[in-house]
Scaffold this motif. Sequence first.
Motif, PDB file in Angstrom:
ATOM      1  N   ALA A  65     -13.448  19.939 -30.706  1.00 19.27           N
ATOM      2  CA  ALA A  65     -12.831  20.117 -29.389  1.00 19.27           C
ATOM      3  C   ALA A  65     -13.885  20.067 -28.292  1.00 19.27           C
ATOM      4  CB  ALA A  65     -12.077  21.449 -29.349  1.00 19.27           C
ATOM      5  N   SER A  66     -15.026  20.708 -28.544  1.00 14.46           N
ATOM      6  CA  SER A  66     -16.116  20.679 -27.575  1.00 14.46           C
ATOM      7  C   SER A  66     -16.648  19.260 -27.373  1.00 14.46           C
ATOM      8  CB  SER A  66     -17.239  21.609 -28.045  1.00 14.46           C
ATOM      9  OG  SER A  66     -18.331  21.578 -27.150  1.00 14.46           O
ATOM     10  N   CYS A  67     -16.730  18.498 -28.467  1.00 12.42           N
ATOM     11  CA  CYS A  67     -17.195  17.107 -28.370  1.00 12.42           C
ATOM     12  C   CYS A  67     -16.210  16.254 -27.571  1.00 12.42           C
ATOM     13  CB  CYS A  67     -17.378  16.517 -29.771  1.00 12.42           C
ATOM     14  SG  CYS A  67     -18.806  17.166 -30.673  1.00 12.42           S
ATOM     15  N   MET A  68     -14.911  16.542 -27.724  1.00  3.91           N
ATOM     16  CA  MET A  68     -13.922  15.817 -26.941  1.00  3.91           C
ATOM     17  C   MET A  68     -14.116  16.079 -25.445  1.00  3.91           C
ATOM     18  SD  MET A  68     -10.526  16.441 -29.290  1.00  3.91           S
ATOM     19  CE  MET A  68      -9.434  15.634 -28.125  1.00  3.91           C
ATOM     20  N   TYR A  69     -14.401  17.303 -25.121  1.00  6.21           N
ATOM     21  CA  TYR A  69     -14.666  17.661 -23.720  1.00  6.21           C
ATOM     22  C   TYR A  69     -15.889  16.905 -23.188  1.00  6.21           C
ATOM     23  CZ  TYR A  69     -16.722  20.617 -20.046  1.00  6.21           C
ATOM     24  OH  TYR A  69     -17.321  21.082 -18.905  1.00  6.21           O
ATOM     25  N   GLU A  70     -16.966  16.875 -23.991  1.00  7.85           N
ATOM     26  CA  GLU A  70     -18.170  16.155 -23.573  1.00  7.85           C
ATOM     27  C   GLU A  70     -17.897  14.654 -23.451  1.00  7.85           C
ATOM     28  OE1 GLU A  70     -20.924  17.426 -22.579  1.00  7.85           O
ATOM     29  OE2 GLU A  70     -20.422  19.504 -23.083  1.00  7.85           O
ATOM     30  N   TYR A  71     -17.084  14.142 -24.370  1.00  9.49           N
ATOM     31  CA  TYR A  71     -16.739  12.717 -24.325  1.00  9.49           C
ATOM     32  C   TYR A  71     -15.953  12.385 -23.055  1.00  9.49           C
ATOM     33  CZ  TYR A  71     -14.586   8.270 -25.672  1.00  9.49           C
ATOM     34  OH  TYR A  71     -14.168   6.964 -25.694  1.00  9.49           O
ATOM     35  N   ALA A  72     -15.044  13.278 -22.686  1.00  6.59           N
ATOM     36  CA  ALA A  72     -14.259  13.063 -21.470  1.00  6.59           C
ATOM     37  C   ALA A  72     -15.162  13.011 -20.240  1.00  6.59           C
ATOM     38  CB  ALA A  72     -13.216  14.165 -21.321  1.00  6.59           C
ATOM     39  N   LYS A  73     -16.166  13.876 -20.192  1.00 11.59           N
ATOM     40  CA  LYS A  73     -17.125  13.829 -19.063  1.00 11.59           C
ATOM     41  C   LYS A  73     -17.985  12.581 -19.141  1.00 11.59           C
ATOM     42  CE  LYS A  73     -19.185  17.818 -19.533  1.00 11.59           C
ATOM     43  NZ  LYS A  73     -20.119  18.923 -19.182  1.00 11.59           N
ATOM     44  N   GLU A  74     -18.418  12.267 -20.339  1.00 13.02           N
ATOM     45  CA  GLU A  74     -19.315  11.134 -20.549  1.00 13.02           C
ATOM     46  C   GLU A  74     -18.673   9.812 -20.132  1.00 13.02           C
ATOM     47  OE1 GLU A  74     -20.610   9.044 -24.602  1.00 13.02           O
ATOM     48  OE2 GLU A  74     -21.302  11.109 -24.462  1.00 13.02           O
ATOM     49  N   THR A  75     -17.365   9.682 -20.378  1.00 16.28           N
ATOM     50  CA  THR A  75     -16.658   8.440 -20.072  1.00 16.28           C
ATOM     51  C   THR A  75     -15.991   8.464 -18.696  1.00 16.28           C
ATOM     52  OG1 THR A  75     -14.697   9.286 -21.235  1.00 16.28           O
ATOM     53  CG2 THR A  75     -16.235   7.915 -22.496  1.00 16.28           C
ATOM     54  N   GLY A  76     -16.196   9.537 -17.947  1.00 17.38           N
ATOM     55  CA  GLY A  76     -15.641   9.601 -16.599  1.00 17.38           C
ATOM     56  C   GLY A  76     -14.169   9.954 -16.549  1.00 17.38           C
ATOM     57  N   ARG A  77     -13.585  10.423 -17.658  1.00 19.43           N
ATOM     58  CA  ARG A  77     -12.174  10.814 -17.648  1.00 19.43           C
ATOM     59  C   ARG A  77     -11.967  12.095 -16.863  1.00 19.43           C
ATOM     60  NH1 ARG A  77      -9.848   6.121 -19.466  1.00 19.43           N
ATOM     61  NH2 ARG A  77     -11.062   5.333 -21.227  1.00 19.43           N
ATOM     62  N   ILE A  78     -12.951  12.966 -16.870  1.00 19.75           N
ATOM     63  CA  ILE A  78     -12.912  14.182 -16.060  1.00 19.75           C
ATOM     64  C   ILE A  78     -14.229  14.282 -15.293  1.00 19.75           C
ATOM     65  CG2 ILE A  78     -11.362  15.378 -17.659  1.00 19.75           C
ATOM     66  CD1 ILE A  78     -13.730  16.878 -18.768  1.00 19.75           C
TER      67      ILE A  78
END
Length: 943
Positions: free
Chosen positions: A160-173
Motif C-alpha cells: 500500500a505504501s509503494c502504491m502511494y509512492e508510485y502515485a506521487k512518482e507518476t504524477g497521479r497525486i
Amino acid sequence: MAQENQMKKAIYDALCIELGIQPIQVLKEGNRETLKGFTAQGLADHFQVSRNLISHYLNQLFAQDLVFKIDSRPVYYFPRKAFLEQFHLEALSRSYTSLLELMEEITLAEGRSASFSLMIGANESLSYCIEQCKAAISYPGQGLPILLNGPTGTGKSMLASCMYEYAKETGRIQPDARFVTVNCAEYANNPELLLTNLFGYKKGAYTGADKDRQGLIAAAEGGVLFLDEVHALKPESQEKIFLFMDKGIYHMVGDNDTWYEGSVRMIFATTEDPKTCLLKTMLRRIPITVKLPSLKQRSRAEKKELIAYLFKREAKAIHQSIRISKLAYQVMESVDYLGNVGELKNYVKASVAKALLHRGDTQDVEIHIYDLPSELLDMQRREVPQAQFDDHTMIDLEVMEDEKRNSQLYQFNLSILRSFSTFPNKESNFPAFAYSMHERIEQYIDDLYYSEEEKDSPNSKFVYNLLSNIFQIIASKYHLEKVSNNETIILSRLIMDYLNHATIRKAFSHTLNQELNQCLELIKTYYPLDYSVAVDVAALIEDALHLHIGRIGQINVFLFFHYFDRDMKKAAIPGIIIAHGYNIASSIAEVVNQLLNRKVFDAIDMPIESDFTLVVSRLREYLLQKEGCREFIVMVDMGSLEDIYAYLENVSNVDLGIINNVSTKLALDIGSMILDGNSIDQILEEASIRNQHRYKIISNRKKQNTILTVCETGIGTAEKIASLIEQSLPQAVDIKIIPYDYASLSTIGIHDPIFQKCNVIGIVGTKDPQIGICFISIEELLEQKHLDTILAIFAPYLDEKQITVFNENMIKYFSMDHLLGYLTILDTEKIMDSVQDIIAKLQKGLQIVFPAGVVMGLYVHIACLIERLIIDKQAVYYEDVDKFTAAHLDFIKLVKTIFADVERIYNVEIPVNEIAYIYAYIYHRPVKSVNRNENSVNDFENL
C-alpha cells in the motif's frame, strides 16, 4: 607507504573524474577507445607509469571494494560509490562478465518504478500483484478501490505504501499529498467512533465536541486512504462508507444537511477471505482484489534474497558488517514461517541482537547456529546435515544475494549460448548444434529430477496440469503426437525453474542479445514447424502464468522438444510404467530412455491419493491411441496396480504383458530385451527369473572412460578447465572430458546419473566433491604434484614423453590465458612460443629443471617484460646491478645468447637489470618485481 596511498588515491580520483564526463549512452555503446580511461593501460598512459604498477593498485582498490570491474578484454574498472550515485542504483556486484551485463542492470533500474523496486520479487512472484496495483492507482479520475488480501506478514502495508509512492512518482497525486492509515480493528466494536474519525464532526455533535474537527478523509484529501484490517468492520460500519465510495460525498457527524466532497484513492487490506468477512455489496464496489502469496508459496530464490536483504538492513542499522555461518543460513532457509516476511524479519533481528552479545573482539557480527532463537530451531522442517553446512564457514551477504546467477537454469542457458557462439559453421550446420545439446539437456534434466526445490508442491502440480492442457491444444492445432506424461513432467520442472528465477531471461537479453536472435532465426529456418510450436507454447505459458520467459524460453522449449524427438527408433513393443508416488514412474521412464537412447517407455504417475479407476482410464486411453501396435508391456509397482489386468481384458486386438515390482534396473533389463527383438513371452519370462533371483545384469555396452571437471562456483569454470585439458593433450585420447555440476556431485554422489552413463576415471577441478572418485586439483595438475595419480589416469593413452608434453602444455596454455588480460600489443600465442623456447634453453643451459610454479611465473614475467620494453623502452631499476654483473657474468652471457632472437624480432635489448630479476626469480623467489598471484588457480574463472 604514504606515497603508495597517494598514488592509489590519485588513480581512484582519476576514475571518478572520467566517470563524471561519460554520458550513459557512451557506456551503453561500449566503445573501447572512449572507455580507455577505465583500463589499466589508459591510466598508465595518463600517469606516465608502467601498466603493471597501475594494475597492482587497481587490484588493491578492487580488494577494498572501492572499485568493481568488468572481466572483459581489456578489463574495465569503475569507482563503486560514484557509479551508484551517478546512475541511481541501490547495489552493484563485485564484477561483471561484460559491459552489456552491467548496462542491463542500469537499463532495468531506469525502466522499473523506484517505488516498487525495493520489494523482493517485484519481477517474479509479486509481478502480477504490482501490475494490479499500478492499474488501480493509474485509473482515470481517483483511481479504483483495491483490496489487498493475504496472510499476516506478507507485505500488504508495504505494498500500500509503494502504491502511494508510485502515485506521487507518476504524477497521479501531488508530492505533498498524504498517506493516511486507518486500522479498522480499533473500531470493530464501535462503529460510531469510525464515523467520527473518518468523516469528522461538527461542534455540538455530541458531548465534548466543543469545536469542528475534520476527519481522516479530509486529512487524506488528494492522497491515499488505507483501511487496514477491514475484515474487523461490522456490516453496519461497512455500509457507512458506501456513499463515499460511490459518489465521493459524505456528511460530517452532527451535520446531516451539508454535503462534503472528498477526493482520495482508497486501499483496503485483510487477512481473511473477503467473501466471508465482507458484504457482497462492499465487494462489488472493489473491482480489483490482489492476492499476495505467503512466503511458503514464493520461490526458494526469493526467500534467500529476503534473508540476505533483512540481514543487510540490520547491518546498516547497527553500522556493522554481518556474516552468517553456512549452517545457520541453511536452517533459516529451511523453516516455514507462518508469520511470513514479518516473522522472518523478527527472527533476523533477534539473531543479530544475540550475536552482538557473543561478538567479543571481532569486528564483524557473526551469526552462528547458537545465535538463532530456539523457537526457530524447533520449527525447522528438514534436517540440515552439518557435514555439508558447517557452523564455521561464514557467508558474506553479497554471496547470499548472488545465488541467482549460480542457479542451474542460468548456468544451463549460459552454457548453451556460449556453445552456440563458438560452434563452427553454425549457419550451415545448425542441426549438428541442436544434436550436440542433447548431452547438456540430459544433465540438466537429471538436475531437475533430483532437485528437492518445489518437487511436490501445489504449484508444481498446477504447472503440470496447465502444461498438459497446453500440449493438448498444440497437438490438436499442429496435428502432432501427444506429449507423454514424463515429457510433460520434465517441461513442468523447467517452467518451475523459470518461476523460481523469473529474471534469468534478462541476464541474457542484453549480454547475449545477438546470439539469441541468431539462434531463433536459425531455428525458424531449419525447423519452421518446431519454431511455431515453441513460440506458441511459450506464449500460452506466459499468458497463463503471467511469466515472461522471452526468447531464451522459446529456445529452451524448442531444444527440449527436439531432444524428446531425437533420432530414436520407436520400440517394436512399447512399454508403459505405472507407479505409486508423484513422478516415480516418469523418473524411471526418462532415465531408462536416456540410457537406451530409444523411446521405449512412457509413464503414468499415480499419486497416493489418486483414484485407481482414473489410472485405469488413462491407461486404456493410452493403449487406444497407439494405433497399429498389437503388443504392450505394462510395468507396475505394487498394491492395487498388480490387479490392473482384470480391467484390461476387453481391450480388443492388443496383447498385454504385465509385470510387477518395477524398478530402474528391471525396466532397463526389459527395455534391452525389447530392443534385441525378443518376443513378449521371452522378455517377461527372463525378466521374472532375473528379478526373482536378483541376477545381476551385465550390459554389453562399454561405458566411455570419462574425466569430469568441476568447480564449486559454477559450470562455467568447469568448462574452462575442460577446455584447458583438451587443448593441452598432445594427441587424441579415448577419454571424454565433461564439465559437470559440482553441487550435483557433492549432493547425489556416486548415485548421480552420470555414473550410469560413463565410466568416470577421475575428477579434475577446484574442490574435491569427496565421493570416492580419484580427484586431482587443477593446482596440483599445473604444479605437477602427485604425478603418480596423473600417470595412473593417462598411462593407458599416453607414454611418459607425451605426459611430459601434456604437463608443459597445461602450464603454457594456463599462462597464456592469464596473459590475454595483460598483453595489449603482442600476439599472445606467438610470444608464448618464443617464451617457451627461452625457458627450455634456460633449463638446458643451467642444467636444472624448473618447478612448475617457476615455469608459470617465467611465462608471465618474460612476456610482460618484452612488452614493457617495447612500450616504455626502459628497464626496471635493480639495486646493486654492478655487484650482480661482477658475480654472474656467465649467467648474463647465457641469457643474452638465449634472448638474441627475441631482441632481433621485437627490436629490444634485454638490459642487465632485467636479467638480474630473472636470476632472482629462478633462484630466490619471491622478488618484488614479479607479481606472483598465489590464488591464480582459485581465480581460474576470471580467465
